[in-house]
Design a protein around this motif. Structure first.
Motif, mmCIF file in Angstrom:
data_model
loop_
_atom_site.group_PDB
_atom_site.id
_atom_site.type_symbol
_atom_site.label_atom_id
_atom_site.label_comp_id
_atom_site.label_asym_id
_atom_site.label_seq_id
_atom_site.Cartn_x
_atom_site.Cartn_y
_atom_site.Cartn_z
ATOM 1 N N GLY A 157 34.627 31.156 -10.207
ATOM 2 C CA GLY A 157 34.026 30.873 -8.915
ATOM 3 C C GLY A 157 34.551 31.691 -7.755
ATOM 4 O O GLY A 157 34.103 31.521 -6.619
ATOM 5 N N LYS A 158 35.488 32.627 -8.015
ATOM 6 C CA LYS A 158 36.107 33.389 -6.928
ATOM 7 C C LYS A 158 35.899 34.892 -7.048
ATOM 8 O O LYS A 158 36.474 35.661 -6.280
ATOM 9 C CB LYS A 158 37.600 33.077 -6.852
ATOM 10 N N GLY A 159 35.092 35.329 -8.012
ATOM 11 C CA GLY A 159 34.831 36.752 -8.150
ATOM 12 C C GLY A 159 35.810 37.440 -9.080
ATOM 13 O O GLY A 159 36.765 36.841 -9.581
ATOM 14 N N ALA A 160 35.549 38.721 -9.326
ATOM 15 C CA ALA A 160 36.395 39.556 -10.185
ATOM 16 C C ALA A 160 36.829 40.784 -9.394
ATOM 17 O O ALA A 160 36.032 41.348 -8.628
ATOM 18 C CB ALA A 160 35.631 39.972 -11.440
ATOM 19 N N TYR A 161 38.072 41.203 -9.617
ATOM 20 C CA TYR A 161 38.664 42.239 -8.783
ATOM 21 C C TYR A 161 39.419 43.268 -9.619
ATOM 22 O O TYR A 161 39.962 42.949 -10.673
ATOM 23 C CB TYR A 161 39.648 41.608 -7.783
ATOM 24 N N VAL A 162 39.439 44.504 -9.123
ATOM 25 C CA VAL A 162 40.316 45.539 -9.658
ATOM 26 C C VAL A 162 40.986 46.223 -8.469
ATOM 27 O O VAL A 162 40.329 46.500 -7.461
ATOM 28 C CB VAL A 162 39.549 46.548 -10.541
ATOM 29 N N HIS A 163 42.287 46.459 -8.560
ATOM 30 C CA HIS A 163 43.062 46.987 -7.427
ATOM 31 C C HIS A 163 42.873 46.119 -6.180
ATOM 32 O O HIS A 163 42.960 46.614 -5.060
ATOM 33 C CB HIS A 163 42.664 48.431 -7.120
ATOM 34 N N GLY A 164 42.594 44.818 -6.389
ATOM 35 C CA GLY A 164 42.410 43.916 -5.270
ATOM 36 C C GLY A 164 41.043 43.984 -4.627
ATOM 37 O O GLY A 164 40.773 43.269 -3.659
ATOM 38 N N ASN A 165 40.150 44.846 -5.141
ATOM 39 C CA ASN A 165 38.819 45.002 -4.558
ATOM 40 C C ASN A 165 37.760 44.353 -5.446
ATOM 41 O O ASN A 165 37.818 44.439 -6.670
ATOM 42 C CB ASN A 165 38.488 46.487 -4.370
ATOM 43 N N LEU A 166 36.786 43.727 -4.813
ATOM 44 C CA LEU A 166 35.742 43.009 -5.524
ATOM 45 C C LEU A 166 34.938 43.950 -6.415
ATOM 46 O O LEU A 166 34.549 45.042 -6.000
ATOM 47 C CB LEU A 166 34.812 42.328 -4.525
ATOM 48 N N MET A 167 34.698 43.512 -7.654
ATOM 49 C CA MET A 167 33.892 44.291 -8.589
ATOM 50 C C MET A 167 32.469 43.747 -8.639
ATOM 51 O O MET A 167 32.232 42.560 -8.441
ATOM 52 C CB MET A 167 34.482 44.245 -10.002
ATOM 53 N N LYS A 168 31.534 44.633 -8.986
ATOM 54 C CA LYS A 168 30.147 44.247 -9.207
ATOM 55 C C LYS A 168 29.622 45.044 -10.390
ATOM 56 O O LYS A 168 29.825 46.259 -10.473
ATOM 57 C CB LYS A 168 29.310 44.527 -7.963
ATOM 58 N N TYR A 216 35.305 47.102 -18.096
ATOM 59 C CA TYR A 216 34.482 48.212 -17.610
ATOM 60 C C TYR A 216 33.052 47.768 -17.319
ATOM 61 O O TYR A 216 32.402 48.308 -16.413
ATOM 62 C CB TYR A 216 34.491 49.357 -18.617
ATOM 63 N N VAL A 217 32.532 46.797 -18.081
ATOM 64 C CA VAL A 217 31.225 46.215 -17.733
ATOM 65 C C VAL A 217 31.325 45.553 -16.362
ATOM 66 O O VAL A 217 30.468 45.731 -15.491
ATOM 67 C CB VAL A 217 30.749 45.210 -18.795
ATOM 68 N N ALA A 218 32.396 44.777 -16.160
ATOM 69 C CA ALA A 218 32.582 44.088 -14.880
ATOM 70 C C ALA A 218 32.688 45.073 -13.719
ATOM 71 O O ALA A 218 32.179 44.822 -12.625
ATOM 72 C CB ALA A 218 33.828 43.211 -14.946
ATOM 73 N N ALA A 219 33.340 46.199 -13.958
ATOM 74 C CA ALA A 219 33.556 47.193 -12.903
ATOM 75 C C ALA A 219 32.348 48.092 -12.678
ATOM 76 O O ALA A 219 32.361 48.925 -11.760
ATOM 77 C CB ALA A 219 34.780 48.043 -13.242
ATOM 78 N N ASP A 256 40.570 38.422 -27.883
ATOM 79 C CA ASP A 256 39.946 39.699 -27.545
ATOM 80 C C ASP A 256 39.007 39.567 -26.349
ATOM 81 O O ASP A 256 38.804 40.526 -25.605
ATOM 82 C CB ASP A 256 39.116 40.234 -28.722
ATOM 83 N N LEU A 257 38.398 38.387 -26.194
ATOM 84 C CA LEU A 257 37.218 38.240 -25.348
ATOM 85 C C LEU A 257 37.394 37.376 -24.110
ATOM 86 O O LEU A 257 36.681 37.573 -23.118
ATOM 87 C CB LEU A 257 36.071 37.645 -26.183
ATOM 88 N N ALA A 258 38.277 36.395 -24.141
ATOM 89 C CA ALA A 258 38.260 35.338 -23.117
ATOM 90 C C ALA A 258 38.439 35.886 -21.700
ATOM 91 O O ALA A 258 37.653 35.562 -20.801
ATOM 92 C CB ALA A 258 39.331 34.296 -23.426
ATOM 93 N N ALA A 259 39.455 36.696 -21.485
ATOM 94 C CA ALA A 259 39.704 37.207 -20.133
ATOM 95 C C ALA A 259 38.561 38.103 -19.673
ATOM 96 O O ALA A 259 38.055 37.972 -18.555
ATOM 97 C CB ALA A 259 41.029 37.970 -20.097
ATOM 98 N N GLY A 260 38.131 39.015 -20.540
ATOM 99 C CA GLY A 260 37.074 39.940 -20.165
ATOM 100 C C GLY A 260 35.739 39.271 -19.938
ATOM 101 O O GLY A 260 34.961 39.685 -19.071
ATOM 102 N N GLU A 320 32.039 36.825 -13.539
ATOM 103 C CA GLU A 320 32.364 36.755 -12.117
ATOM 104 C C GLU A 320 31.950 38.011 -11.355
ATOM 105 O O GLU A 320 31.935 38.017 -10.122
ATOM 106 C CB GLU A 320 33.861 36.494 -11.941
ATOM 107 N N SER A 321 31.594 39.074 -12.088
ATOM 108 C CA SER A 321 31.104 40.295 -11.424
ATOM 109 C C SER A 321 29.579 40.316 -11.341
ATOM 110 O O SER A 321 28.997 41.299 -10.887
ATOM 111 C CB SER A 321 31.584 41.535 -12.182
ATOM 112 N N GLY A 322 28.937 39.237 -11.781
ATOM 113 C CA GLY A 322 27.483 39.166 -11.728
ATOM 114 C C GLY A 322 26.787 39.526 -13.012
ATOM 115 O O GLY A 322 25.553 39.569 -13.072
ATOM 116 N N GLY A 323 27.549 39.800 -14.080
ATOM 117 C CA GLY A 323 26.964 40.146 -15.360
ATOM 118 C C GLY A 323 26.649 38.924 -16.205
ATOM 119 O O GLY A 323 26.788 37.781 -15.754
ATOM 120 N N THR A 324 26.238 39.189 -17.437
ATOM 121 C CA THR A 324 25.855 38.141 -18.375
ATOM 122 C C THR A 324 26.644 38.294 -19.662
ATOM 123 O O THR A 324 26.808 39.412 -20.169
ATOM 124 C CB THR A 324 24.347 38.223 -18.696
#
Length: 283
Positions: free
Chosen positions: A151-162, A213-216, A231-235, A241-245
């Motif tokens: 519910g809070k989004g996904a981030y890399v280097h502290g920046n929101l991913m889409k 990489y899908v998230a980013a 293998d999968l849970a975190a990713g 959270e990046s808007g993917g499926t």
């Protein structure tokens, strides 16, 4: 309030996500120092399924940190779950309803690590009563930290991913992998069938990094069969959270028991699922 892509991501120092970030970062740096210096290489199910003393040591580092800061939580780690699909399924079943369970792959991409190929990572997820609520992936070679909270989004280097916005397979870059537990025929048919229908196919040898990489938005989709919860849970949470499926190959919603994964930017998901079904991947 709409998330600001330029707003740095900040977490509470006492939260589970902070513990996961700390564990992934410290363990990842230690793993990086061991590249080319592992002393013991063992085979699990085949010559393609490897484990080193670094994998085992990394899992112990993470377990100790979890026990220190979250002593009542359950722990599901690749190197302690047993070998083979049945052992993995039993290990997941034993903890899937726990209040909190940490789902950990200490080195996702062990074969890459062994060969010095610079694509491996630490993957740490936390599930609450079966639902993944925290996902952290750290790639120590490239110093990339991917973080998601439910519910809070996904981030890399502290920046929101889409996730990417390509709308069709023929303009998409996709990824897959080849775990030793699945048949060569299934893997190669799906790959052969999809190659002329996409812009390109990649395989970096790490399920967790493919999902990150899908998230980013670096790739549009990723599919693979015969994987495990760690293998999968975190990713999977990063992608969601990046808007993917994220689903299984039968297009059912992802949960921690899923072994056959399809993750995408969302726009091409149904087209990719249909293509995989046409190639015989449908369960």
């Amino acid at each position: 309030m709409e998330k600001d892509q330029k707003q740095p991501y900040v977490v509470s120092s006492k939260s589970r996500v902070a513990v996961a970030i700390n564990a992934a970062s410290k363990t990842g740096e230690w793993i990086k120092s061991k590249v080319g210096d592992h002393r013991q290489l063992n085979i699990k199910t085949s010559s393609q399924d490897l484990v080193t003393e670094v994998d085992k040591g990394a899992e112990q580092m993470i377990r100790k940190l979890v026990q220190t800061y979250c002593p009542g939580d359950e722990f599901l780690g690749e190197e302690s779950a047993g070998i083979g699909a049945e052992a993995s399924a039993n290990a997941v079943d034993a903890v899937k309803d726990a209040e909190y369970v940490w789902i950990v792959d200490p080195i996702d991409g062990t074969t890459n690590f062994v060969h010095g190929f610079p694509y491996f990572c630490v993957s740490i997820a936390v599930a609450h009563k079966g639902e993944v609520i925290v996902g952290v992936i750290y790639d120590p070679t490239h110093d990339e930290l991917f973080v998601a909270e439910k519910g809070k989004g996904a981030y890399v280097h502290g920046n929101l991913m889409k996730s990417a916005d390509h709308a069709t397979l023929n303009e998409s870059l996709v990824a897959t992998g080849f775990p030793p537990s699945t048949s060569v025929e299934l893997k190669t048919k799906a790959l052969t069938d999809i190659l002329p229908k996409v812009r390109g196919v990649r395989n970096v040898g790490s399920a967790a990094l493919h999902l990150a990489y899908v998230a980013a938005g670096r790739i549009d989709a990723y599919w693979e069969i015969g994987l495990n919860a760690w293998d999968l849970a975190a990713g999977a949470l990063l992608v969601a959270e990046s808007g993917g499926t994220v689903t299984d190959v039968a297009n059912n919603p992802y949960d921690i028991t899923v072994r056959n994964i399809v993750a995408s930017n969302g726009h091409i998901h149904n087209e990719l699922i249909q293509q995989l079904h046409n190639s015989g991947l449908n369960a």
